[in-house]
Design a protein around this motif. Sequence first.
Motif, PDB file in Angstrom:
ATOM      1  N   CYS A 116       0.838  -1.205   0.000  1.00 14.20           N
ATOM      2  CA  CYS A 116       0.000   0.000   0.000  1.00 14.20           C
ATOM      3  C   CYS A 116       0.873   1.257   0.000  1.00 14.20           C
ATOM      4  CB  CYS A 116      -0.907  -0.024   1.233  1.00 14.20           C
ATOM      5  SG  CYS A 116      -1.984   1.413   1.377  1.00 14.20           S
ATOM      6  N   GLU A 118      -0.086   4.123   0.810  1.00 13.87           N
ATOM      7  CA  GLU A 118      -0.448   4.967   1.947  1.00 13.87           C
ATOM      8  C   GLU A 118       0.219   4.518   3.243  1.00 13.87           C
ATOM      9  OE1 GLU A 118      -2.503   7.638   1.955  1.00 13.87           O
ATOM     10  OE2 GLU A 118      -2.954   7.529  -0.181  1.00 13.87           O
ATOM     11  N   CYS A 119       0.217   3.196   3.495  1.00 10.04           N
ATOM     12  CA  CYS A 119       0.639   2.716   4.818  1.00 10.04           C
ATOM     13  C   CYS A 119       1.727   1.646   4.766  1.00 10.04           C
ATOM     14  CB  CYS A 119      -0.565   2.187   5.602  1.00 10.04           C
ATOM     15  SG  CYS A 119      -1.244   0.660   4.927  1.00 10.04           S
ATOM     16  N   ARG A 121       1.406  -1.547   4.178  1.00 14.31           N
ATOM     17  CA  ARG A 121       0.962  -2.924   4.412  1.00 14.31           C
ATOM     18  C   ARG A 121       0.736  -3.629   3.065  1.00 14.31           C
ATOM     19  NH1 ARG A 121      -3.827  -2.074   8.673  1.00 14.31           N
ATOM     20  NH2 ARG A 121      -4.091  -0.280   7.322  1.00 14.31           N
ATOM     21  N   CYS A 135      -3.871  -1.156   0.264  1.00 15.02           N
ATOM     22  CA  CYS A 135      -4.391  -2.248   1.089  1.00 15.02           C
ATOM     23  C   CYS A 135      -5.924  -2.162   1.076  1.00 15.02           C
ATOM     24  CB  CYS A 135      -3.849  -2.157   2.521  1.00 15.02           C
ATOM     25  SG  CYS A 135      -4.422  -0.701   3.412  1.00 15.02           S
ATOM     26  N   HIS A 138      -7.329   1.115   2.888  1.00 16.55           N
ATOM     27  CA  HIS A 138      -7.167   2.378   2.175  1.00 16.55           C
ATOM     28  C   HIS A 138      -7.922   2.389   0.844  1.00 16.55           C
ATOM     29  CE1 HIS A 138      -3.821   3.332   5.049  1.00 16.55           C
ATOM     30  NE2 HIS A 138      -4.512   4.457   4.999  1.00 16.55           N
TER      31      HIS A 138
HETATM   32 ZN   LIG Z   1      -2.963   1.004   3.436  1.00 16.89          ZN
END
Ligand SMILES: [Zn+2]
Length: 156
Positions: A116, A118-119, A121, A135, A138
């Motif tokens: 991901c 954004e994060c 994961r 993910c 998100h």
């Molecule tokens: Zn994410």
Amino acid sequence: MNYTEDQYDVFEKRMHETYPAMFGKPYGGFAVGAGWWPIIEALCGQIQHHINWANETRERLLKDNPYKNRIPDAVPQVTVDQIKEKFGGLRFYYTGGDDMIDGMVRMAESWAARHCEECGRPGRSRGGGWIRTLCDEHEAERQEQMKKRFGNATDL
Ligand SMILES: [Zn+2]
């Protein structure tokens, strides 16, 4: 080390201080989400380590080794040209390096395509408008935002 978007300045400063030779010219900043910053950080670490190791080894061989014809070429310092997201994937454009570094960059890009943006994961490519690697959480957030913006009728 994981980051959040609001830590951009911290991340940028750390990268510029740790790898001054790589970020010595304008490159447009780290234009990707914080989930991929650790991948970039690990990539730059591996790249600089490889350059330093290869060139230090070469210097030692030039001094001590009588078989100078077997001494490998120096590895040109990598300088970053641009780091961005394209079609949901990480793109790391650079000058210099060697085949080993080319492989490292391909590895990092393929790792980003599975995590991901954004994060960080595990994630996968999500279609609909702007393709992104996200993910489940998100992606659900993105779907919500698109519903708010375009209404429920739009099945993006
Ligand atoms: Zn994410």
